[in-house]
Design a protein around this motif. Structure first.
Motif, short mmCIF file in Angstrom:
data_model
loop_
_atom_site.label_atom_id
_atom_site.label_comp_id
_atom_site.label_asym_id
_atom_site.label_seq_id
_atom_site.Cartn_x
_atom_site.Cartn_y
_atom_site.Cartn_z
N ASP A 1 -5.65 8.59 6.97
CA ASP A 1 -4.77 9.51 6.77
C ASP A 1 -5.43 10.84 7.31
OD1 ASP A 1 -2.92 7.23 7.10
OD2 ASP A 1 -2.86 7.32 3.98
N ARG B 1 -7.86 5.57 3.31
CA ARG B 1 -6.65 5.03 4.14
C ARG B 1 -7.19 5.24 5.82
NH1 ARG B 1 -4.09 6.92 -0.11
NH2 ARG B 1 -3.13 7.68 1.31
N GLU C 1 -4.33 -1.61 -3.36
CA GLU C 1 -4.97 -0.96 -3.40
C GLU C 1 -4.64 -0.18 -5.24
OE1 GLU C 1 -3.14 4.03 -1.81
OE2 GLU C 1 -1.94 1.57 -1.03
#
Length: 169
Positions: A153, A151, A19
């Motif tokens: 989110d 991601r 990441e």
């Protein structure tokens, strides 16, 4: 683009090394960097960060992130096709973890922000004046929301700042 993550001390990180690379690449892309670019990300202890901060900024205290720029990916005098050595982003995960609650986020949120922040410094962004700070924060927010979306989110839940002002430095 190549991102070298150096964590010689084996310090615990709030996000995975993969990441870290994605974040740096997203920041470079958001700024229009298209040529091959090398970035080094160093992970250090508070003690090492304090030494670096004292040496390079004259501040005898640990800090969250420092950036040391080398070459600009927008410098037309550099040979085309050769990777640009952008510079180093140095992060202190223990300091980042301690300050995260004060900014209303998790250690992972704060680590992501500090990595984007440091990468933007390598690209010439600063927050010396209010206009520069606002520009930098808007770009940080845009990048972080894009990463959150990728991601899976809630991108609208991403909040930052004002974190780029160094009022007490």
């Amino acid at each position: 683009m190549a991102v070298l993550v150096d964590n010689e001390e084996g310090l615990a990180l709030p996000i995975e090394a993969a990441e870290i690379s994605q974040i740096v690449e997203a920041a470079l892309s958001a700024c229009g960097v298209t040529r091959p670019t090398d970035v080094s990300v160093g992970i250090v202890t508070d003690e090492r960060m304090r030494e670096l901060n004292r040496t390079w900024r004259g501040i005898d205290a640990p800090t969250d992130v420092l950036s040391f720029e080398c070459d600009s990916p927008f410098d037309d005098t550099l040979p085309a096709g050769e990777p640009v050595e952008l510079g180093d982003v140095i992060l202190a995960p223990a300091q980042i973890e301690r300050q995260a609650p004060a900014f209303g986020g998790t250690p992972a949120d704060e680590f992501r922000l500090m990595l984007v922040h440091g990468t933007l410094h390598l690209l010439g962004f600063d927050h010396i004046d209010e206009g520069g700070a606002q520009e930098m924060e808007a770009l940080e927010l845009e990048i972080l929301r894009g990463l959150a979306h990728a991601r899976g989110d809630d991108a609208d839940a991403v909040r930052i700042g004002p974190t780029t002002r160094h009022i007490d430095d």
